[in-house]
Design a protein around this motif. Sequence first.
Motif, PDB file in Angstrom:
ATOM      1  N   UNK A 484      19.721  10.199  24.761  1.00  0.00           N
ATOM      2  CA  UNK A 484      18.555   9.312  24.678  1.00  0.00           C
ATOM      3  C   UNK A 484      18.449   8.754  23.257  1.00  0.00           C
ATOM      4  N   UNK A 485      17.919   7.537  23.104  1.00  0.00           N
ATOM      5  CA  UNK A 485      17.781   6.955  21.758  1.00  0.00           C
ATOM      6  C   UNK A 485      16.975   7.845  20.820  1.00  0.00           C
ATOM      7  N   UNK A 486      15.982   8.539  21.361  1.00  0.00           N
ATOM      8  CA  UNK A 486      15.144   9.394  20.532  1.00  0.00           C
ATOM      9  C   UNK A 486      15.948  10.550  19.942  1.00  0.00           C
ATOM     10  N   UNK A 487      16.764  11.210  20.794  1.00  0.00           N
ATOM     11  CA  UNK A 487      17.579  12.328  20.313  1.00  0.00           C
ATOM     12  C   UNK A 487      18.632  11.849  19.320  1.00  0.00           C
ATOM     13  N   UNK A 488      19.242  10.697  19.608  1.00  0.00           N
ATOM     14  CA  UNK A 488      20.255  10.169  18.695  1.00  0.00           C
ATOM     15  C   UNK A 488      19.642   9.872  17.328  1.00  0.00           C
ATOM     16  N   UNK A 489      18.447   9.297  17.332  1.00  0.00           N
ATOM     17  CA  UNK A 489      17.775   8.963  16.071  1.00  0.00           C
ATOM     18  C   UNK A 489      17.426  10.233  15.280  1.00  0.00           C
ATOM     19  N   UNK A 490      16.916  11.257  15.980  1.00  0.00           N
ATOM     20  CA  UNK A 490      16.550  12.502  15.298  1.00  0.00           C
ATOM     21  C   UNK A 490      17.785  13.198  14.729  1.00  0.00           C
ATOM     22  N   UNK A 491      18.871  13.196  15.473  1.00  0.00           N
ATOM     23  CA  UNK A 491      20.096  13.822  14.991  1.00  0.00           C
ATOM     24  C   UNK A 491      20.647  13.074  13.781  1.00  0.00           C
ATOM     25  N   UNK A 492      20.643  11.744  13.859  1.00  0.00           N
ATOM     26  CA  UNK A 492      21.102  10.944  12.727  1.00  0.00           C
ATOM     27  C   UNK A 492      20.264  11.165  11.478  1.00  0.00           C
ATOM     28  N   UNK A 493      18.944  11.249  11.656  1.00  0.00           N
ATOM     29  CA  UNK A 493      18.048  11.471  10.512  1.00  0.00           C
ATOM     30  C   UNK A 493      18.296  12.831   9.875  1.00  0.00           C
ATOM     31  N   UNK A 494      18.519  13.859  10.707  1.00  0.00           N
ATOM     32  CA  UNK A 494      18.757  15.199  10.172  1.00  0.00           C
ATOM     33  C   UNK A 494      20.064  15.258   9.395  1.00  0.00           C
ATOM     34  N   UNK A 495      21.095  14.584   9.898  1.00  0.00           N
ATOM     35  CA  UNK A 495      22.389  14.572   9.194  1.00  0.00           C
ATOM     36  C   UNK A 495      22.274  13.801   7.883  1.00  0.00           C
ATOM     37  N   UNK A 496      21.573  12.670   7.898  1.00  0.00           N
ATOM     38  CA  UNK A 496      21.389  11.890   6.673  1.00  0.00           C
ATOM     39  C   UNK A 496      20.621  12.695   5.624  1.00  0.00           C
ATOM     40  N   UNK A 497      19.625  13.433   6.085  1.00  0.00           N
ATOM     41  CA  UNK A 497      18.858  14.266   5.147  1.00  0.00           C
ATOM     42  C   UNK A 497      19.718  15.400   4.606  1.00  0.00           C
ATOM     43  N   UNK A 498      20.577  15.969   5.440  1.00  0.00           N
ATOM     44  CA  UNK A 498      21.419  17.094   5.027  1.00  0.00           C
ATOM     45  C   UNK A 498      22.411  16.671   3.951  1.00  0.00           C
ATOM     46  N   UNK A 499      23.059  15.514   4.145  1.00  0.00           N
ATOM     47  CA  UNK A 499      24.049  15.052   3.175  1.00  0.00           C
ATOM     48  C   UNK A 499      23.477  14.118   2.112  1.00  0.00           C
ATOM     49  N   UNK A 500      22.155  13.826   2.270  1.00  0.00           N
ATOM     50  CA  UNK A 500      21.476  12.969   1.304  1.00  0.00           C
ATOM     51  C   UNK A 500      22.112  11.585   1.222  1.00  0.00           C
ATOM     52  N   UNK A 501      22.587  11.094   2.347  1.00  0.00           N
ATOM     53  CA  UNK A 501      23.103   9.724   2.408  1.00  0.00           C
ATOM     54  C   UNK A 501      23.208   9.310   3.870  1.00  0.00           C
ATOM     55  N   UNK A 502      23.331   8.039   4.117  1.00  0.00           N
ATOM     56  CA  UNK A 502      23.378   7.507   5.471  1.00  0.00           C
ATOM     57  C   UNK A 502      24.742   7.792   6.089  1.00  0.00           C
ATOM     58  N   UNK A 503      24.746   8.443   7.249  1.00  0.00           N
ATOM     59  CA  UNK A 503      25.967   8.716   8.000  1.00  0.00           C
ATOM     60  C   UNK A 503      25.835   8.039   9.364  1.00  0.00           C
ATOM     61  N   UNK A 504      26.789   7.179   9.692  1.00  0.00           N
ATOM     62  CA  UNK A 504      26.748   6.473  10.971  1.00  0.00           C
ATOM     63  C   UNK A 504      27.279   7.379  12.072  1.00  0.00           C
ATOM     64  N   UNK A 505      26.506   7.517  13.156  1.00  0.00           N
ATOM     65  CA  UNK A 505      26.934   8.314  14.303  1.00  0.00           C
ATOM     66  C   UNK A 505      27.384   7.391  15.427  1.00  0.00           C
TER      67      UNK A 505
END
Length: 560
Positions: A484-505
Amino acid sequence: MSYQVLARKWRPKSFETLVGQDHVVRALTNALEQNRLHHAYLFTGTRGVGKTTLARILAKSLNCETGITAKPCGVCNACIEIDKGRFVDLIEVDAASNTQVDAMRDLLDNAQYAPTSGRFKVYIIDEVHMLSKSAFNAMLKTLEEPPAHVKFILATTDPQKVPVTVLSRCLQFNLRQMAGTSIVGHLQNILGQEGIQFEPTALHLISRAADGSMRDALSLTDQAIAYGSQTVNEAEVRAMLGAIDQSYLYQLLNALLAGDGGSLINQAKLMEERSISFEAALNDFAQLLHQIAITQTVPESVADDLPEREQLLSLAQRINPETLQLYYQIALLGRRDIGLAPDEFAGFTMSLLRMLAFTPNEAGTAAASKVSATTQTRPPAATPVAAPPAAPARVAPVMTKQVTEPAISATETPAPVSPVTVSAAMETSAYSESGSTFNGNWRGLVDELKLGLARELAKHCELVAYDEHSISLSVPEAQKHLLSPNYQEKLGSAIAQYFDKKIKLQFSIGGTGNTPAKQISQEKAQAQANAETAIEEDGFVQALINDFGATIIPNSIKPI
């Protein structure tokens, strides 16, 4: 001239000077200006928020000699008489002392007569919920079809006790509790005009003790002026109020953030020695967490003269917002359930230990990662224990084998192209040696991410490829509903926060299905099989089977 207390001296005499009830003032002002007048009004709210004051201002607006107005002149005979409480056509009744039907009938009989000097005969019935059932019934007919010259203004602190038949005949206004900032500002204005020296922090303490009641705040200010010999300062107000030093709340929170369980228990014991109510302490702790959350979101809202300003700002920077919300929820639940605990001390300390156990501490996560890295080999099976029965019977052996979920040990050196194609190879950490880029350990990354419902999506993803700026994942056909778009967005946000940069999924459907969820399932199945094999091959268990005809119950064997 005798001294007049602040609550009476500074009682508002017009809508403009009324503090904190703008929503009611606006509605009444518009009604008066448009001459859209109701025959009965009901003002509800806690003590000291202005119900009776508002009723008297409305009575002046209705009877001012300049005409029906939202701005009574205050100098005509009607306005002056109402302010002094002796206007003949303003009848104030305390329902708490006139509860019986006979008193209400006498009142209503007089309502039939025209006003003596005013435009309207106004009845203010305070604490109307105290009337008896028969008294309410007696006034229903008059409320439904009152004479044109009669206006009823009812006031109550408990509208739930007013019959719905009465409520339906009234225009109801709910007066809110005063905001702390409104009380402090009003007190500053009054003390300034009175020429009384004060400390702003002392006014915050008075506002807190007043609990939303302006009248209580003014009464406490009167008391503070007398206590402090014409000054209002923090130390004397604390002594006057008997305010308990709440530094223990900050010590509890600091101990939680430090992961210091011993300090938490010691502080709870000190609170018990001081006879502090643990239920009240959980309530105060929740209030502190709320203040910190507000400070995090709107730092400029913290008043410069707030006594705890520096501590709030410091904690707002140190505590993670998610942790703050977790503590708040546990505090609320702990307060709700403390009556079910063996005793208050047990209920309070268990709430603290629950906060400690669920704190998403980064240091704790790092420590757990180190432990995981040093326990990659499976320990040998422990000897099972079983007691022989008195007669041949089915025996359920107790399995004491300790099983640790191993990480997949195979490694693969990434090809010198981008993106890097990977298989099931996993490393211990999700970081590369540089500490800032992903190294292909998808399962390790999932374990370290702060995820909510999106964790299910992450667990059912298989790593396909990755580079410095993107990660490609595949989801099995059976779990594609998780995309779902909601889950994809939450997962992307968590990864970006973890690595402190934007990661494209990038997501696709299919793959080999070698997901963390599948790996965990396989490891658990293997652990179970190993445990059952260890039991079956154990010499003591075999002796029980051979000598006593015992039977192993497979479902009783669990790896631990």
